[in-house]
Design a protein around this motif. Structure first.
Motif, PDB file in Angstrom:
ATOM      1  N   TYR A  60       0.853  -1.192   0.000  1.00 48.18           N
ATOM      2  CA  TYR A  60       0.000   0.000   0.000  1.00 48.18           C
ATOM      3  C   TYR A  60       0.892   1.246   0.000  1.00 48.18           C
ATOM      4  O   TYR A  60       1.962   1.254   0.615  1.00 48.18           O
ATOM      5  N   ALA A  61       0.412   2.292  -0.687  1.00 50.42           N
ATOM      6  CA  ALA A  61       1.203   3.518  -0.794  1.00 50.42           C
ATOM      7  C   ALA A  61       1.221   4.279   0.539  1.00 50.42           C
ATOM      8  O   ALA A  61       2.173   5.009   0.827  1.00 50.42           O
ATOM      9  N   GLY A  62       0.166   4.097   1.317  1.00 49.70           N
ATOM     10  CA  GLY A  62       0.125   4.747   2.633  1.00 49.70           C
ATOM     11  C   GLY A  62      -0.756   3.926   3.538  1.00 49.70           C
ATOM     12  O   GLY A  62      -1.624   3.162   3.066  1.00 49.70           O
ATOM     13  N   ILE A  63      -0.555   4.037   4.850  1.00 49.19           N
ATOM     14  CA  ILE A  63      -1.333   3.213   5.783  1.00 49.19           C
ATOM     15  C   ILE A  63      -2.817   3.588   5.711  1.00 49.19           C
ATOM     16  O   ILE A  63      -3.698   2.748   5.937  1.00 49.19           O
ATOM     17  N   GLY A  64      -3.077   4.841   5.348  1.00 45.37           N
ATOM     18  CA  GLY A  64      -4.469   5.292   5.214  1.00 45.37           C
ATOM     19  C   GLY A  64      -5.212   4.535   4.124  1.00 45.37           C
ATOM     20  O   GLY A  64      -6.445   4.445   4.135  1.00 45.37           O
ATOM     21  N   LYS A  65      -4.441   3.948   3.192  1.00 45.82           N
ATOM     22  CA  LYS A  65      -5.073   3.250   2.072  1.00 45.82           C
ATOM     23  C   LYS A  65      -5.512   1.823   2.436  1.00 45.82           C
ATOM     24  O   LYS A  65      -6.202   1.156   1.659  1.00 45.82           O
ATOM     25  N   VAL A  66      -5.030   1.328   3.577  1.00 45.62           N
ATOM     26  CA  VAL A  66      -5.368  -0.050   3.974  1.00 45.62           C
ATOM     27  C   VAL A  66      -6.867  -0.124   4.274  1.00 45.62           C
ATOM     28  O   VAL A  66      -7.409   0.763   4.925  1.00 45.62           O
ATOM     29  N   GLU A  67      -7.532  -1.208   3.737  1.00 41.13           N
ATOM     30  CA  GLU A  67      -8.982  -1.300   3.886  1.00 41.13           C
ATOM     31  C   GLU A  67      -9.394  -1.625   5.326  1.00 41.13           C
ATOM     32  O   GLU A  67     -10.179  -0.913   5.944  1.00 41.13           O
ATOM     33  N   GLY A  68      -8.872  -2.722   5.850  1.00 41.14           N
ATOM     34  CA  GLY A  68      -9.319  -3.203   7.169  1.00 41.14           C
ATOM     35  C   GLY A  68      -8.615  -2.483   8.313  1.00 41.14           C
ATOM     36  O   GLY A  68      -7.803  -1.586   8.103  1.00 41.14           O
ATOM     37  N   PRO A  69      -8.907  -2.921   9.562  1.00 38.22           N
ATOM     38  CA  PRO A  69      -8.232  -2.343  10.732  1.00 38.22           C
ATOM     39  C   PRO A  69      -6.776  -2.825  10.824  1.00 38.22           C
ATOM     40  O   PRO A  69      -6.436  -3.874  10.271  1.00 38.22           O
ATOM     41  N   VAL A  70      -5.943  -2.049  11.522  1.00 38.25           N
ATOM     42  CA  VAL A  70      -4.533  -2.422  11.733  1.00 38.25           C
ATOM     43  C   VAL A  70      -4.262  -2.471  13.242  1.00 38.25           C
ATOM     44  O   VAL A  70      -4.354  -1.455  13.919  1.00 38.25           O
ATOM     45  N   ASP A  71      -3.975  -3.674  13.752  1.00 36.08           N
ATOM     46  CA  ASP A  71      -3.690  -3.804  15.190  1.00 36.08           C
ATOM     47  C   ASP A  71      -2.325  -3.231  15.545  1.00 36.08           C
ATOM     48  O   ASP A  71      -2.153  -2.534  16.525  1.00 36.08           O
ATOM     49  N   LEU A  72      -1.335  -3.602  14.749  1.00 40.45           N
ATOM     50  CA  LEU A  72       0.054  -3.244  15.059  1.00 40.45           C
ATOM     51  C   LEU A  72       0.695  -2.588  13.851  1.00 40.45           C
ATOM     52  O   LEU A  72       0.579  -3.099  12.725  1.00 40.45           O
ATOM     53  N   THR A  73       1.368  -1.476  14.094  1.00 41.58           N
ATOM     54  CA  THR A  73       2.141  -0.851  13.016  1.00 41.58           C
ATOM     55  C   THR A  73       3.620  -0.895  13.391  1.00 41.58           C
ATOM     56  O   THR A  73       4.005  -0.491  14.497  1.00 41.58           O
ATOM     57  N   VAL A  74       4.437  -1.399  12.455  1.00 40.52           N
ATOM     58  CA  VAL A  74       5.887  -1.453  12.648  1.00 40.52           C
ATOM     59  C   VAL A  74       6.496  -0.351  11.792  1.00 40.52           C
ATOM     60  O   VAL A  74       6.209  -0.272  10.601  1.00 40.52           O
ATOM     61  N   ILE A  75       7.334   0.480  12.414  1.00 35.51           N
ATOM     62  CA  ILE A  75       7.908   1.596  11.668  1.00 35.51           C
ATOM     63  C   ILE A  75       9.405   1.405  11.468  1.00 35.51           C
ATOM     64  O   ILE A  75      10.152   1.190  12.435  1.00 35.51           O
ATOM     65  N   THR A  76       9.839   1.435  10.208  1.00 39.07           N
ATOM     66  CA  THR A  76      11.251   1.209   9.888  1.00 39.07           C
ATOM     67  C   THR A  76      11.814   2.344   9.038  1.00 39.07           C
ATOM     68  O   THR A  76      12.915   2.222   8.517  1.00 39.07           O
ATOM     69  N   VAL A  77      11.058   3.428   8.889  1.00 42.66           N
ATOM     70  CA  VAL A  77      11.539   4.553   8.056  1.00 42.66           C
ATOM     71  C   VAL A  77      12.607   5.344   8.819  1.00 42.66           C
ATOM     72  O   VAL A  77      12.753   5.184  10.027  1.00 42.66           O
ATOM     73  N   PRO A  78      13.396   6.189   8.136  1.00 39.69           N
ATOM     74  CA  PRO A  78      14.415   6.990   8.831  1.00 39.69           C
ATOM     75  C   PRO A  78      13.808   7.885   9.918  1.00 39.69           C
ATOM     76  O   PRO A  78      12.607   8.197   9.878  1.00 39.69           O
TER      77      PRO A  78
END
Lengths: 702, 702
Positions: A60-78
């Motif tokens: 997905y281009a952004g987390i906002g684009k994900v259809e369903g719910p997201v329990d956990l987000t893992v962040i690996t960006v700078p």
């Protein structure tokens, strides 16, 4: 947010990875790969504006684009992009965010770190990290670490403050055949910390033992609470570096926060029922044993060996780990004579000698199993030329099974070459406690045995004394109004009186005439001490005279003290001279307390007088404690023997010390403005005759 | 028999095996097989009346039938036949006899054992054993053990008192890739012992480090002499079980001889420059390092790590092993900034962070090599997901070589999984010091570093005091003539005077009048003590009054003491009352000494008064010692800080303590009838003002 909810951090039904990458070697690549290879059954949403698919998952281009719910987000960006990513994740409604990215608090950027946490908390989300390598849960089949290895699932949970060490531990445990139920990297602890992660592993049924690597604790009170509830249900082994002064400094520079006093940490975790390992090797051995072998509930242990030397080593180790050896000579003789040659020994340690074969071991271990008085066994083996090594593994397996069925603890130390090592590996794969070094075997058993003893006792009692809190508070009020951060000698005495701690008869004389009157009334010898808010170290100023024996000496002493103190500090305001009954000399003890920055109020007992700092024969406990715990403090110092009567002296009044520990604890608990208290020296009389607190030093704060 | 000759025990030109057997599994079979398989190049004579050939060697019916000379005879026949076999071997002219057979002293049959030794010694032969598993020498290619394994030749010599443990060690060292130069089983020590075997390994060029497993020492003086000469040329690691009281009892029952005081053993071996290991694992790690790496001669060490946690652990371990860490921030910054990210640390420990690759390690270790101020390195590695593990082994090899060429010590701790373990094994095969645990690496380096520091000092100086030996001897003469095994208080004081140890002014008053005269002359307060040969524990008898402050009190005290003592022992002959100047209170120390059954005269220093037995803050040294060594005794107790001035007190007169230690040592040396001496308490004054020995307890024997 209630405790139970943290489950979704470890067992999410859906995971988004912001910074997911198609480039092997990148963290955002490894996390997605590990989710896939770990057999994760929930939904995976890699987030990357420039990719279509990673490891078979739709990107997905952004987390906002994900259809369903997201329990956990893992962040690996700078680091620079992290805040925005968190904001988006929070907007999406994710409840848990793990930030693998580093470059925040640990390099001094607390500002961004705090901003991130505030943003998450406001949106109802919690942060683990930043500066972590991720989280793994066997129950959730969820591996969101960027570890290179596949994690071997099992029953040991590891919570680690050091990321690098955590990854190394994944490999090291796998190599040692130790499976993991949970691996959580705690990192900067900007929001969630080890206490929160403990909440999960306490409830995780697959976790049978917990290993924590700790560098420093921020919220000690919450940590103690979680640790107590953890040890109530499973054994906890803690590895903490920084015992030496320089090590503590290095730890502080590594974690960016003060490591705190190691001696208090050490006391507190033992008080909470955890064991402290000194090396990784110890930690792994102890955890593996604790996770796979029920703790020994009985007390009569025997050592069975084919080598006298290792038998003696095991005996030494039993003393270190408080393992009680069984000693009824009749029982031992009857049980072990049949398989022990005349030049062996049927005294514990049982030495069946270097000539023993697997048959002899089978007989000896059948005897230990069949003898009801023998409740636990340390079976030691030295590789010899006469032993049939091919039968080693089956012999151990069979005798282990037999003891286990009978509820008897048994542990094996097998010392030898490559074939013996192979045997140990095979046995360990089956969960049988076999070790290559005597110390590993005995210490593993000992830690488990001591844990069992801890569990068997009740620890939740808190005993307090009845003290005149209002009286103490008004003393503090006056001293603070006076602009002081300490109490004067007479105020300290008044605090002791208000707490019911006996002190030598004493009164302040504002004049020479009054001093003479007091001395004559108390009886000689007396002590004379200056009372002045401007003189804290009275002895240094020449403001103390001991052993004043005559009226003439009172007159001379009064004059000397005033002169000395005026010379020491010409501006000192002198309120008078305190005249005190002189307590007959004896062994001096100390009861004290302070507020630890991490663990809150802590009480201390030990050998007093000038020995406090030099001999460091002192013990600490975090409050509250029971009278039993106070009693155990008294028993655990080296100088305790002085209280039970050495060189023909009478037993001392230990009860009065226990009373005093509880009274000082109560002062600390009820008077939060007291930051430090040292009642030293305390002279303890014969049993039934109490003690006298000769001096006290009390620091206060608003 | 001169020392050099023992070479033929280890490197014989011919070996006879009495009890050689054709039956696999028999000891007499294994010994001949091991000689053959070990590549022994001398002559082998199996002795067996019923066989023709064993392992290709011609068998002789009796040792008398052998044509040529026999250097070494190995005896494997049953105990009942052993004496006759020894007799025959001696008749044949063999110089060394190893008796593998057991069933002698260790089961109480000292008679046969002594008979065997007498027979051998009369014939000019020496015995090793009985109750051993044999001897191996790589230089002699001679393996006369019955070990099942082929012994891996190398450069570590093992001397072991325990047979079973010895055989196990052969396998364990081989598995750990540690090659052996010598393996000797010492057994019952009926004739030759560990000191004799040390003579060989001292001279054996292939031996680079010595590992001894010891249970108890019989002739400590000879042992110390051999040990000192050994540590002068190669490092010695000693493993001795029996540190705990129960362990010591178990050791005694195992070796059949008293293990002796562990604290004295511990002190003595450290004094002789040996290191003491607590576990087999430690012993192997330390020996392997010491045998393969030249001891570090420099002092500035740095820790380089990719994990903060293991860096802190290493820092803690450096404190334990007294390894000095280098701290010039400018030098460190310049050297390590290039490869250290901003979130790492260029303070020692240098943390190049979890992101480090082999390239970063190469750069960091090139910097430590190139920086002349950095003299030694502990390189630590945590397996991470970013490190290129395939480059681990080459990186270590290359950086090791670079440091070695520059004469810089380097040691590696590599923490991780199976691949890392493989790497460690490969590196160890090449003799590179790589370990799987931080503690193993740092302790190995530390033991070697401390050994080097020992070597750098001169230890052969012996300082003695000038004392009036004749005077002391006449005091002892009189006391012995009097039927006593102890000296009276006044005699003790006279011994102190004769040795030049300052004591409080004191004199015995045979009458009340004299007592008053003395007290008035000395000045109050004084102490009054009964003098009676019939009353040893004066305080218990009510024979001591402290702090007598007035003529009236002298009169009353005199009467009280006489009454108390008559009540305590109506038959006591009272010689008078000793009147003594009262020494102002202060920290009390003890100087003492005794004759250890194994190690001879031993001197002791420590915290005195009632604390001696409770705090056990005491140190021991075997005599003779130098003033420097006496000074190191003073510095090494915990309470030493009390002498350097705590809480604003003045520095104490340490020189006078050193004097007293040397004086008490001289008394023990010159007056062999004194068995025990305790000068306690000793009150030490400010620097330059000396000390006063308040009391002494001296035991004597004919």
């Amino acid at each position: 947010m209630s405790r139970g909810e943290i489950k979704r951090l470890f067992e999410p039904e859906s995971v988004a990875v912001i910074g997911a990458s198609t480039t092997p070697g990148k963290i955002g690549y490894s996390v997605v790969r590990n989710l896939r290879n770990g057999g994760y059954e929930g939904k995976v949403y890699p987030i990357n504006p420039k990719a279509d698919e990673i490891w078979g998952y739709k990107v997905y281009a952004g987390i906002g684009k994900v259809e369903g719910p997201v329990d956990l987000t893992v962040i690996t960006v700078p680091a620079a992009l992290t805040y925005d990513s968190v904001k988006e994740a929070v907007a999406k409604g994710t409840k848990y965010i793990t930030i693998i990215t580093s470059g925040f608090g640990e390099v001094g950027d607390y500002e961004t770190e705090n901003k991130i946490v505030a943003c998450a908390n406001e949106g109802g989300a919690r942060i683990l990290g930043p500066n972590i390598f991720g989280v793994f849960s066997a129950a959730g089949k969820c591996n969101t670490t960027f570890s290179a290895n596949n994690i071997l699932p099992g029953n040991v949970a590891i919570l680690t403050q050091s990321g690098a060490l955590g990854i190394a531990m994944i490999g090291k445990t796998a190599a040692a055949n130790i499976g993991l139920s949970v691996m959580a990297s705690i990192g900067n602890k900007s929001d969630l910390d080890e206490a929160d992660c403990l909440e999960y592993v306490i409830r995780d049924d697959s976790t049978k033992a917990i290993l924590m690597y700790v560098e420093g604790i921020k919220d000690g009170i919450r940590f103690m609470d979680a640790l107590r509830r953890a040890t109530a249900v499973k054994p906890v082994i803690i590895l903490k570096a920084g015992r030496s002064q320089r090590g503590a400094m290095a730890a502080a520079s590594h974690t960016g926060s003060l490591a705190g006093s190691d001696e208090i940490f050490d006391a507190v975790i033992k008080q909470c029922g955890a064991a402290r390992a000194e090396t990784l090797e110890e930690a792994f051995n102890w955890c593996n044993f604790a996770a796979n072998t029920p703790p020994p509930k009985k007390h009569n242990f025997v050592i069975i060996t084919n080598g006298g030397g290792i038998g003696v080593m095991a005996t030494d180790a039993c003393e270190t780990y408080n393992i009680p050896l069984y000693d009824d000579q009749n029982v031992l003789k009857e049980a072990f004579t049949p398989m022990t040659p005349a030049f062996g020994s049927v005294k514990n340690p049982i030495d069946i000698t270097g000539g023993a074969t697997s048959t002899d071991y089978n007989l000896a271990l059948a005897a230990s199993a069949a003898t009801k008085e023998v409740e636990g066994v340390m079976a030691l083996y030295c590789e010899t030329a006469t032993f049939d090594t091919e039968n080693l593994t089956p012999m151990v397996k069979e005798t282990y099974k037999k003891h286990k069925e009978l509820g008897k603890a048994i542990v094996y130390a097998l010392v030898g070459g490559e074939l013996v090592s192979d045997s140990i590996r095979a046995l360990q794969k089956d969960g049988i406690p076999a070790y290559s070094d005597v110390m590993h075997a005995v210490s593993s058993l000992g830690v488990s045995y001591n844990y069992q003893n801890y569990i068997a006792k009740k620890h939740d009692a808190a005993d307090w004394a009845k003290i005149d809190t209002a009286g103490i508070n008004s003393i503090i009020d006056r001293a603070l109004a006076d602009g002081r951060s300490f109490l004067l000698a007479n105020e300290g005495s008044d605090v002791m009186k208000a707490a019911g701690v006996a002190i030598p008869g004493s009164e302040v004389a504002p004049s020479l005439e009054k001093a003479i009157e007091l001395a004559e009334k108390m009886g000689y010898p007396v002590v004379m001490k200056v009372v002045s808010r401007d003189i804290l170290h009275k002895s240094d100023a020449g403001g103390v005279i001991l052993g004043v024996k005559h009226k003439d000496d009172v007159i001379a002493g009064y004059d000397t003290i005033i002169k000395n103190c005026k010379k020491h500090n010409p501006k000192a305001v002198i309120d008078g001279i305190e005249v005190t009954e002189m307590v007959s000399a004896g062994t001096e003890f100390i009861v004290g307390g302070r507020r630890d920055p991490a663990f809150g109020p802590v009480v201390m007992f030990g050998l007093g007088g000038v020995y406090v700092e030099v001999m460091k024969d002192v013990v600490f406990r975090a409050l509250p404690i029971s009278r039993d715990e106070a009693r155990s403090m008294v028993d655990s110092i080296k100088a305790a023997k002085l209280l039970s009567g050495v060189r023909g002296q009478a037993k001392r009044d230990v009860n009065s010390i226990v009373d005093t520990i509880i009274k000082v604890s109560t002062i600390l608990n009820e008077c939060p403005r007291i930051t430090d208290i040292e009642v030293n020296p305390i002279v303890v009389y014969e049993e039934g005759k109490g003690l006298k607190a000769v001096d006290s030093r009390i620091m206060i704060a608003k």
